[in-house]
Design an enzyme around this catalytic site. Structure first.
Site, short mmCIF file in Angstrom:
data_model
loop_
_atom_site.label_atom_id
_atom_site.label_comp_id
_atom_site.label_asym_id
_atom_site.label_seq_id
_atom_site.Cartn_x
_atom_site.Cartn_y
_atom_site.Cartn_z
N PRO A 88 -52.21 1.55 25.52
CA PRO A 88 -52.68 1.84 24.16
C PRO A 88 -53.59 0.73 23.62
O PRO A 88 -54.32 0.95 22.65
CB PRO A 88 -51.39 1.93 23.33
CG PRO A 88 -50.30 2.18 24.31
CD PRO A 88 -50.74 1.52 25.60
N GLU A 115 -41.89 -1.86 29.05
CA GLU A 115 -42.59 -2.42 27.89
C GLU A 115 -44.00 -2.89 28.22
O GLU A 115 -44.75 -3.27 27.33
CB GLU A 115 -41.79 -3.60 27.31
CG GLU A 115 -40.41 -3.24 26.82
CD GLU A 115 -40.43 -2.04 25.87
OE1 GLU A 115 -41.15 -2.10 24.87
OE2 GLU A 115 -39.73 -1.05 26.17
N ARG A 153 -64.90 15.86 36.85
CA ARG A 153 -65.82 16.93 36.40
C ARG A 153 -67.27 16.50 36.50
O ARG A 153 -68.17 17.33 36.47
CB ARG A 153 -65.52 17.31 34.95
CG ARG A 153 -64.19 17.97 34.74
CD ARG A 153 -63.96 18.33 33.29
NE ARG A 153 -64.70 19.50 32.86
CZ ARG A 153 -65.84 19.50 32.21
NH1 ARG A 153 -66.39 18.36 31.87
NH2 ARG A 153 -66.44 20.62 31.88
N ASP A 168 -71.48 21.18 28.53
CA ASP A 168 -70.25 21.31 27.76
C ASP A 168 -70.21 20.37 26.57
O ASP A 168 -71.11 19.59 26.33
CB ASP A 168 -69.00 21.17 28.64
CG ASP A 168 -68.98 19.92 29.46
OD1 ASP A 168 -68.37 19.93 30.52
OD2 ASP A 168 -69.58 18.91 29.03
#
Ligand code: 4GN
Length: 245
Positions: A88, A115, A153, A168
């Site tokens: 994160p 953690e 992709r 896209d």
């Protein structure tokens, strides 16, 4: 492209990346996903990969040595592969990263649990840290799969021309226009007349306008990074006025 993944749960990578489009691309040799069990590089009777944090506190921290040995071994076969860590705290992953990373010869994904990692892993072994959004998951495996899908992709031969990565959402930095298929009337709701008109010029300008409208309504901050034509700007000004009144 070869994606090497270091994880305590290699089985997680079996199904999600081997169905549908990516499954076909793997069979055709456009990419390969090799999930390796980090425990294979652990030592001692219990093959431990984690330990308690210095300074105390909750949870466990991933030990540096197994990761060090694993990365060194993977790099023997893929010396130029970049090592990416899912966290994160990383750089927010976006479509431009997916396009850029598709040009790399190989990538090594480091998926953590508990953690987190010993800070020295970040300092010495990792080339870049990525986050797929402002939320916390139980491990880096799902973020790694999300990135592998988005990157793949953009590899040659993965998408057919009918669903090409050039057309896209985000290819031009705007959100997509609305799509319709049969029936022409569904639950009393009609398909916009212009799409049935057969006038390809009109359809193209309607779609561009819809892209601008959607982006204005849902993600106006995306306009900061988009190259707009004079025509786009005129349409956008009209749309803004119409939304105000
Ligand atoms: C990445 C990893 C979320 C993301 C993660 C993300 C595993 N959660 N937003 N969880 O991309 C501490 C050690 C949490 C590994 C990490």
């Amino acid at each position: 492209m070869i994606f090497d993944v270091l994880t305590l749960f290699p089985g997680m990578f079996d199904s999600p990346l081997r169905e549908s489009i990516l499954g076909r691309a793997i069979k055709q040799g456009a990419l390969e996903v090799r999930a390796h069990n980090l425990r294979d590089w652990a030592e001692g009777k219990h093959l431990t990969t984690d330990d308690t944090p210095y300074g105390g506190g909750d949870g466990m921290v991933m030990k540096p040595e197994p990761i060090d040995r694993a990365v060194a071994e993977l790099k023997e076969k893929a010396p130029t592969a970049k090592v990416l860590l899912m966290t994160p705290q990383g750089v927010p992953f976006c479509q431009q990263h997916a396009r850029d990373l598709a040009l790399e010869p190989g990538l090594i994904f480091l998926c953590g649990r508990y953690e987190g990692f010993d800070e020295r892993v970040r300092q010495t072994l990792v080339d870049a840290e990525f986050s797929i959004g402002d939320f916390v998951l139980t491990g880096g495996e799902l973020p790694a799969m999300v990135m592998i899908d988005a990157i793949s992709r953009n590899l040659p031969g993965v998408l057919g021309s009918s669903d090409s990565a050039e057309t896209d959402s985000f290819a031009d930095g705007l959100l997509e226009y609305p799509q319709y298929t049969r029936p022409a009337v569904y639950n009393g709701m009609s398909v916009p007349d212009v799409l049935l008109s057969g006038d390809h010029g009109k359809i193209a300008s309607w779609r561009r306008e819809q892209q601008l409208l959607r982006t204005l309504q849902r993600r106006p901050e995306l306009f900061d990074k988009v190259a707009l034509t004079d025509q786009d700007r005129q349409v956008l000004e009209r749309l803004s006025r119409e939304l105000e009144s």
